[in-house]
Scaffold this active site. Structure first.
Site, PDB file in Angstrom:
ATOM      1  N   GLU A 151      -5.382 -70.587  25.695  1.00 39.04           N
ATOM      2  CA  GLU A 151      -4.848 -69.694  24.777  1.00 39.04           C
ATOM      3  C   GLU A 151      -3.247 -69.455  25.407  1.00 39.04           C
ATOM      4  OE1 GLU A 151      -7.158 -66.115  25.316  1.00 39.04           O
ATOM      5  OE2 GLU A 151      -8.381 -66.484  23.430  1.00 39.04           O
TER       6      GLU A 151
ATOM      7  N   CYS B 262      -9.688 -58.089  20.863  1.00 38.81           N
ATOM      8  CA  CYS B 262      -8.519 -57.763  21.547  1.00 38.81           C
ATOM      9  C   CYS B 262      -7.302 -57.376  20.563  1.00 38.81           C
ATOM     10  CB  CYS B 262      -8.061 -58.940  22.643  1.00 38.81           C
ATOM     11  SG  CYS B 262      -7.781 -60.564  21.853  1.00 38.81           S
TER      12      CYS B 262
HETATM   13 ZN   LIG Z   1      -5.832 -60.933  20.991  1.00 35.53          ZN
END
Ligand SMILES: [Zn+2]
Length: 678
Positions: A346, A442
């Site tokens: 990520e 998230c």
């Molecule tokens: Zn996120």
């Protein structure tokens, strides 16, 4: 009274009424917050359980029993990242379940709720939030420690794996929520819990104590906020300690790993910091020049660094922030304000590697970029920071949530073919439609907290200078030189760049500074009788402001053809279209399939016809312009001698990128190939 740096206004003093943003804020309040409360309590049918409320209750129960003399049922654990029950329908009431960082979900929810309560009182919501606060306080240990994972699996292993186990990350979100809750309600309960946990951490880590730093940053900026909320310098100093330990030799992450390996009879690994690029712990932060590793973490780190630079007047840290800013926005940012080009980790990829279809561009990373940009603006009012903040907010952050507030993107590609997502392993992370919720939830709460606190991005103040950074309509109340004034900002960037700032009431002497947006090809800002000067992309107007005074700002906002640097392999000989802060995209719903066949000419931007497209119940500025489409002969062979491609005239329809995928699943493209010969 003038300090060197500016600060956001109290959220209560900035009322956003903008057609776009007020609607987003309402969606957060009416849809996202109630849904997330149900998710935290595992009451959403079909969704993976969060275990948040379960874990808080279990920790409180175990701590109550311990006070009464019982031993903790589970010890010696704390080595896994995620714990699943053997039978989900019969969880052990004394056990921890879910991801190690699950506590943070509730904190993020509380932070967003707190902002909403500042915008508008809501006794029912406040009671619900109070319930969450009480649950959190009941799960705190006697010595202030507060992390249900270690409380329930083995407290003796607390702080043994800062790299992976997110205790300090959870602390950071707790402190952010506590500051917001304190501001919203005036109550000390959660703030006192955060201070007690901070004190517990400070007894463990610090100069002359153990070295260590968070694996997933946020504690740094949260400690700075805790300091600003309480005035207690210990939290600022602990935040600085975490920043300075990061990347030092020998690596604290390696040392703690070697302690764990030794306990398992394994030989030690090298303790050099260099291998912790993913964690931004590969070199001291003050020496960093390139944004690397996990993009959200990098942005949170930069935000903490910028806070430290401001609160400690640390010029060396500010210089490092400037270098990381340059690396981020001039080499590694999507035109949509997304960052983190690769799904591997990520993470930030190498400079100019910005693939459109395999993009990661996590919503949270764009939120983090807006955090960083606002903090850079606080350090030095330069329009470039405001431009990037606006770009991230109006494009990737908004795209993260459906226009009905019911579903979310975690990954934000700039090109999509739903059929490819189904079959291409390289696209496994790219979803062609927004998802209801995520196991690792998230992004939705991050959208909730930044959108709810938009007022803190719209304006900041430094002594007697009020800065307007964003052009979202609203009302701003402030005190300049002892005089209170209320201003109304009339703006609608979905329609035009004409904005007006009117003094509604009061009288004050001071300066009002407006950002000149980088996208405005021509701009004029004026106020009768007030001399103006321009510096670093802000126009400063100084004088005595009285009710009825107006600042008129006119920002030209034509449709623009934009190219990326030729160093971006992916987009060479392609352009995209933007208007004001908005990046546009072509969708299958308007343009049919096989969008890669479209060919465009930059000069056709001038022939664009604007119209209003109703998407997801929101009237949005769309455009139609002439374009070409490569024709595909029937039974075209896979290969044939080059004869040039045949094209036919077509009309290209573009809609704002943030609104994509609100009309069913289909192809989408931001970057479009130039017509041959260009
Ligand atoms: Zn996120």
């Amino acid at each position: 009274m003038n300090s060197r740096f500016s600060v956001p206004l109290p959220l209560r003093d900035v009322r956003v009424t903008d057609g776009l943003w007020a609607r987003e804020m309402d969606l957060i309040r009416t849809s996202v917050i109630p849904y997330q409360w149900e998710a935290l309590n595992d009451r959403v049918p079909g969704a993976a359980p969060s275990w948040w409320a379960h874990n808080m209750r279990a920790a409180a129960k175990v701590l109550r029993a311990e006070k009464a003399g019982a031993a903790r049922p589970h010890t010696g654990g704390g080595s896994s990242m995620v714990v699943q029950p053997e039978d989900e329908s019969r969880p052990d009431p004394d056990a921890f379940y879910g991801w190690v960082f699950q506590d943070s979900d509730g904190y993020k929810w509380l932070e967003a709720v707190s902002y909403q309560l500042m915008l508008r009182p809501d006794p029912a919501l406040q009671r619900q939030a109070q319930q969450a606060v009480d649950m959190i306080c009941a799960a705190q240990e006697e010595d202030g420690y507060l992390d249900t994972y270690y409380t329930l699996t083995g407290r003796e292993n607390a702080f043994s794996n800062l790299r992976d186990h997110h205790e300090l990350y959870c602390f950071g979100h707790l402190a952010e929520a506590a500051a917001a809750w304190h501001q919203a309600t005036g109550q000390d309960d959660l703030l006192s819990a955060a201070r007690r946990f901070a004190a517990c951490i400070a007894r463990h880590f610090g100069p002359g104590k153990e070295r260590g730093c968070p694996g997933h940053e946020i504690a740094e900026m949260a400690l700075m906020r805790l300091y600003e909320e309480t005035g207690e310098e210990a939290w600022r100093d602990l935040g600085r300690f975490f920043l300075d330990v990061r990347g030092e030799e020998p690596s604290t992450f390696a040392l703690e790993e070697n302690r764990r390996r030794a306990a398992s009879g394994l030989p030690p690994l090298p303790v050099t910091a260099a291998r912790y690029v993913y964690h931004q712990a590969h070199m001291p932060v003050r020496q960093m020049r390139e944004a690397t590793g996990h993009a959200v973490r990098q942005m949170y780190l930069c935000s903490g660094m910028a806070d430290e630079a401001r609160l400690m007047g640390d010029g060396e840290m500010q210089a490092a922030c400037r270098r990381l800013w340059h690396s981020t926005v001039n080499e590694k940012m999507y035109v949509s304000g997304g960052v983190g080009g690769t799904h591997a980790g990520e993470a930030f990829s190498r400079p100019y590697d910005l693939p459109s279809d395999t993009a990661y561009s996590e919503t949270c990373a764009a939120v983090g970029l807006a955090f960083f940009a606002r903090r850079m603006l606080q350090l030095e009012p330069r329009a470039e920071y405001g431009d990037v903040m606006e770009r991230a907010l109006y494009n990737t952050v908004l795209a993260g949530m459906a226009l009905d507030g019911q579903s979310f993107f975690y990954v934000n590609p700039l090109e999509i073919d739903p059929a490819a997502c189904e079959t291409d392993e390289r696209l496994h992370h790219v979803k062609p439609v927004r998802q209801k919720w995520f196991g690792c939830a998230c992004c939705p709460p991050n959208i909730a907290r930044i959108v709810s606190s938009l007022g803190q991005y719209l304006a900041t103040q430094n002594g007697d200078t009020l800065f307007i950074h964003l052009y979202a309509a609203g009302e701003i109340r402030t005190v300049l030189n002892g005089g209170e004034i209320t201003l109304r900002l009339d703006a609608d960037l979905l329609q035009s760049g004409n904005t007006r700032l009117t003094v509604l009431s009061g009288e004050a002497e001071g300066t009002i500074a407006l950002r000149l947006p980088g996208w405005a090809e021509g701009a004029s800002v004026s106020a009768r009788g007030k001399p103006a000067r321009e510096e670093d992309g802000y126009v400063y107007l100084t004088g005595r402001w009285r009710a009825g005074d107006e600042i008129l700002a006119d920002f030209d906002m034509p449709l623009r053809a934009v190219a990326a640097s030729p160093l971006v392999r992916e987009t060479l000989n392609q352009i995209c279209f933007t208007r004001g802060p908005l990046v546009y995209c072509a969708e299958e719903a308007d343009n049919g399939k096989r969008l890669h066949l479209l060919r465009v000419r930059p000069e056709d931007a001038e022939k664009a016809e604007a119209f209003t497209a109703e998407i997801g119940g929101l009237p949005l500025p769309a455009v139609r312009l002439p374009a070409r489409r490569v024709t595909v002969p029937d039974e075209a062979p896979l290969y044939a001698p080059w004869k040039g491609s045949e094209t036919e005239q077509t009309t290209l329809t573009l809609v704002p990128y943030f609104a994509w995928n609100n009309r069913g699943m289909g192809e989408m493209r931001v970057w479009l190939p130039l017509e041959a010969g260009r």
